[in-house]
Design an enzyme around this catalytic site. Structure first.
Site, short mmCIF file in Angstrom:
data_model
loop_
_atom_site.label_atom_id
_atom_site.label_comp_id
_atom_site.label_asym_id
_atom_site.label_seq_id
_atom_site.Cartn_x
_atom_site.Cartn_y
_atom_site.Cartn_z
N CYS A 287 24.96 -10.97 95.91
CA CYS A 287 25.14 -11.34 94.32
C CYS A 287 25.68 -12.52 93.99
CB CYS A 287 25.93 -9.74 94.06
SG CYS A 287 25.17 -8.21 93.87
N ASN B 134 48.23 -24.75 82.91
CA ASN B 134 47.50 -25.36 82.15
C ASN B 134 45.56 -26.33 82.56
OD1 ASN B 134 49.29 -25.62 80.86
ND2 ASN B 134 49.47 -27.42 80.78
#
Ligand SMILES: NC(=O)c1ccc[n+]([C@@H]2O[C@H](COP(=O)([O-])OP(=O)(O)OC[C@H]3O[C@@H](n4cnc5c(N)ncnc54)[C@H](O)[C@@H]3O)[C@@H](O)[C@H]2O)c1
Length: 457
Positions: A267, A213
């Protein structure tokens, strides 16, 4: 099978109806007489797609009845599902009072039952609840866990609105148990449902619903933040996220989902920073995207804390590049850890088979010159030299050559940042950065038990 459901709300009503649909005989139990009467009239206690017909048919076939008498429910079933509410307290803690009340009732009923009984916690509960429910039942019944009864954790993943469909088509069925009889019963119970049947550790099963959840929440707010940036740029965010979701290798996949060390490289840090700065310049508030970097920095601090907690000063770092199979040191998170430890006076030794001082060039060389100017003095191309000189060995890249370390150096302290080992039988001290104890060595387990923090709730 004969099954009882304690709680006839959303989850209990759907579970009872679907179990009856699968051919089992179901007894519903609730403290609400109104809900019990509805079921006994063949009517559901909730409004939900498909539920009316299921309850009506199950009742008509004599497969579904309800009662407020918990003694009757326990004595006429072999599995009792606990599906009562678990609301939040005012302070935000989980309120487990309904769960404990049912545990007490089941325990009282079990006192004069002479057959093995399985209790299954279907409500959403925090890790540790299964054990506590077991103690309550044992105390109330005078019976012994795993001899007379057992408790299985079997979290529910359905969504209201599509609850019956979700129950009948689960992505997977999960149980947490350490009891073979219960596992076999649950395989039988759910044999007609599609999806993988997974039987795992009790506490793993207990935490899964929260992990799911929370991740679902994260997905929603991430997509919203990307949408808000796109909107400010005049870009159609739905086209963006549609394409994002088509990448099943890196985006919608298990890739990157292994708890471990911080990310680095040339990156990821650069590009997420560029997006954060763009959002800032557009006056778009993106708390989740902003928090990514601080969470990553926190993981470096966690590694430093674990190293410092060992109380030894000679640290061997096994792997310096930002991941295995490269000599790229740019933004390698372990470089920051080494820099901090050197600053605090630790003796550092480094091994990385891919890093050759003479071959470092360009931005790679510049980065390391700024962070670890004396690297050439502390790096070695011989793994054994580094291991011998160090008391603590920090594994930062997953490499085959590191698997022999526990056997070769049985008394060193190993700190594993990459889950080099899935399970380890190690006399020395082993600690993983983000996972619980995987050391099966009894000596170390005893030590760990004495130092573990116990949360009561
Ligand atoms: N609603 C959902 O979509 C959903 C989905 C998955 C999991 N869950 C979890 O399942 C659990 C149940 O949720 P729900 O929405 O069905 O709750 P709910 O409030 O609708 O139903 C709980 C029922 O338990 C009954 N009850 C309380 N004490 C009892 C007792 N001592 N004996 C017998 N019955 C008793 C109540 O009268 C009520 O009918 C919660 O932990 C919830 O987080 C809910």
């Amino acid at each position: 099978m004969n099954i009882s459901f304690f709680g006839l709300g959303y989850v209990g009503c759907v579970g009872a109806a679907c179990c009856a649909k699968l051919g089992h005989h179901v007894i519903g139990n609730d403290t609400s007489e109104n809900k019990v009467n509805l079921i006994n009239q063949g009517k559901p206690t909730i409004i939900e797609a498909e539920i009316n017909d299921l309850i009506h048919d199950a009742h008509a076939k004599g497969l579904l009845e309800a009662t407020t008498d918990y003694h009757y429910a326990v004595h006429n079933s072999e599995i009792s599902f606990i599906v009562v509410g678990t609301p939040s307290s005012k302070e935000g803690h989980l309120n487990l009072n309904y769960i404990y009340d049912v545990a007490q009732q089941i325990g009282e009923a079990l006192a004069d039952k002479n057959k093995f009984h399985i209790v299954a916690i279907r409500s959403t509960v925090l890790p540790g609840t299964n054990a506590k429910v077991g103690k309550i039942i044992a105390k109330a019944s005078g019976k012994v866990r795993d001899k007379d009864f057992t408790i299985v954790s079997n979290p529910e993943f359905l969504r209201e609105g599509t609850a019956v469909h979700d129950y009948m088509n689960p992505p997977l069925t999960l149980i947490g148990t350490d009891n073979e009889i219960a596992e076999a019963k649950f395989r039988e119970l759910y044999k007609d449902l599609p999806g993988e049947f997974i039987s795992t550790d009790i506490e793993v099963a207990e935490i899964m619903k929260y992990v799911n959840n929370t991740y679902h929440g994260l997905k929603i707010v991430f997509a919203n933040e990307i949408g808000n940036i796109c909107k400010a740029l005049g870009i159609d965010s739905h086209k963006v996220m549609e394409i994002f979701c088509k990448d099943k290798q890196l985006n919608i996949s298990s890739y990157y989902f292994k708890p471990g060390f911080a990310y680095g490289g040339s990156c990821l840090p650069k590009d997420s920073k560029a997006l954060r700065t763009l959002a800032h310049d557009l006056y778009i508030n993106v708390p989740i995207i902003n928090a990514i970097d601080s969470s990553n920095e926190q993981q470096k601090k966690n590694a430093i804390d674990i190293i410092e907690s060992k109380g030894q000063r000679k640290v061997g770092i096994l792997g310096l590049s930002f991941k295995s199979g490269t000599d790229d040191l740019r933004c390698s998170p372990i470089v920051d850890v080494a820099e901090t430890l050197l600053g605090r006076g630790y003796e550092i030794h480094i091994y990385d088979k891919n890093v050759r001082m003479s071959q470092l060039t360009g931005t790679n060389a510049e980065f390391i010159a700024a962070k670890l100017p004396h690297l050439h003095e502390i790096i070695s191309d011989d793994l054994d030299t580094v291991c011998t000189k160090s008391d603590i060995l920090v594994i930062t890249n997953k490499e085959k050559e590191f698997t022999a370390i526990p056997t070769k150096y049985p008394h060193k302290c190993i700190i594993d940042l990459v889950r080099q080992f899935n399970q380890i039988d190690y006399e020395g001290n082993y600690e993983g950065i983000s996972w619980g104890n995987i050391n099966t060595n009894p000596m170390q387990n005893d030590k760990l038990k004495r130092t573990m923090v116990k949360t009561e709730f």
